[in-house]
Design a protein around this motif. Structure first.
Motif, mmCIF file in Angstrom:
data_model
loop_
_atom_site.group_PDB
_atom_site.id
_atom_site.type_symbol
_atom_site.label_atom_id
_atom_site.label_comp_id
_atom_site.label_asym_id
_atom_site.label_seq_id
_atom_site.Cartn_x
_atom_site.Cartn_y
_atom_site.Cartn_z
ATOM 1 N N VAL A 122 9.128 7.520 17.684
ATOM 2 C CA VAL A 122 8.508 8.071 16.472
ATOM 3 C C VAL A 122 6.985 7.938 16.521
ATOM 4 O O VAL A 122 6.262 8.818 16.069
ATOM 5 C CB VAL A 122 9.090 7.385 15.209
ATOM 6 N N ALA A 123 6.486 6.862 17.115
ATOM 7 C CA ALA A 123 5.038 6.640 17.193
ATOM 8 C C ALA A 123 4.341 7.703 18.039
ATOM 9 O O ALA A 123 3.141 7.944 17.874
ATOM 10 C CB ALA A 123 4.756 5.254 17.756
ATOM 11 N N PHE A 124 5.069 8.359 18.918
ATOM 12 C CA PHE A 124 4.468 9.347 19.812
ATOM 13 C C PHE A 124 4.574 10.781 19.299
ATOM 14 O O PHE A 124 4.143 11.712 19.979
ATOM 15 C CB PHE A 124 5.096 9.255 21.209
ATOM 16 N N ILE A 125 5.112 10.993 18.129
ATOM 17 C CA ILE A 125 5.284 12.353 17.612
ATOM 18 C C ILE A 125 3.954 13.102 17.500
ATOM 19 O O ILE A 125 3.877 14.264 17.914
ATOM 20 C CB ILE A 125 6.075 12.356 16.288
ATOM 21 N N PRO A 126 2.872 12.510 16.984
ATOM 22 C CA PRO A 126 1.604 13.271 16.927
ATOM 23 C C PRO A 126 1.117 13.717 18.302
ATOM 24 O O PRO A 126 0.666 14.861 18.468
ATOM 25 C CB PRO A 126 0.630 12.278 16.280
ATOM 26 N N ALA A 127 1.226 12.864 19.306
ATOM 27 C CA ALA A 127 0.802 13.245 20.652
ATOM 28 C C ALA A 127 1.722 14.329 21.218
ATOM 29 O O ALA A 127 1.251 15.260 21.888
ATOM 30 C CB ALA A 127 0.795 12.027 21.572
ATOM 31 N N LEU A 128 3.009 14.231 20.932
ATOM 32 C CA LEU A 128 3.948 15.261 21.379
ATOM 33 C C LEU A 128 3.626 16.607 20.731
ATOM 34 O O LEU A 128 3.691 17.646 21.388
ATOM 35 C CB LEU A 128 5.392 14.859 21.065
#
Length: 172
Positions: free
Chosen positions: A15-21
């Motif tokens: 979930v923490a990587f959603i903005p980068a994804l």
């Protein structure tokens, strides 16, 4: 083998990587709606394959690799399919930018969009998303030297593309 507890742990980390994804997905698809679909598909695949993730390795690179492979699989599939009617023009309505920085930012992104795919992808991974050369090489399955070369060439192409229309430097 990953236990059910570790699967939920990795789901929380994902979930923490959603903005980068989302940012990487936007660079691949060049469309916000398609990027959101790509992120969703990537997340579903990642959570479904959480048991195959090796703890101690780079989760971000693993997710980016899943996204990149999913994008290329979908692109190849779309090439084989016949398309329907053109998209509705109502989705293309925009308001012209009135601020200088918005105009310059758009010019820069248009220059980046005009780059050949392999250069654009590397520039976005390294410069815009802050991935290291090494992690970008892992994500794109190529040598670190190739990443460095493509980033340098992409920067040069963007500078050349912007030419006189690029941001003006102010004299001190």
């Amino acid at each position: 083998m990953t236990t059910p507890d570790s699967v939920s742990d990795i789901s929380d980390d994902i979930v923490a990587f959603i903005p980068a994804l989302r940012a990487f997905g936007r660079s691949l698809t060049r469309n916000a709606n398609d990027a959101d679909d790509l992120v969703q598909e990537t997340l579903m695949k990642a959570i479904g394959a959480a048991h195959s993730f090796k703890p101690g390795t780079n989760l971000r690179a693993w997710l980016f690799t899943i996204m990149r492979n999913t994008f290329y699989t979908n692109a190849n599939r779309a090439r084989r399919e016949t398309t329907g009617a053109a998209d509705c023009v109502s989705g293309l309505v925009t308001t012209p930018d009135t601020q200088e920085w918005s105009v310059r930012g758009r010019e820069l992104m248009e220059a980046v969009d005009r780059l050949p795919h392999q250069f654009r992808e590397m520039l976005i991974l390294v410069v815009m998303l802050g991935e290291s050369y090494e992690q970008s090489a892992v994500i794109c399955n190529c040598a670190v030297g190739t990443v460095k070369s493509r980033v340098a060439r992409a920067r040069a192409m963007v500078i050349e593309d912007l030419g006189d229309s690029g941001p003006q430097r102010r004299s001190a």
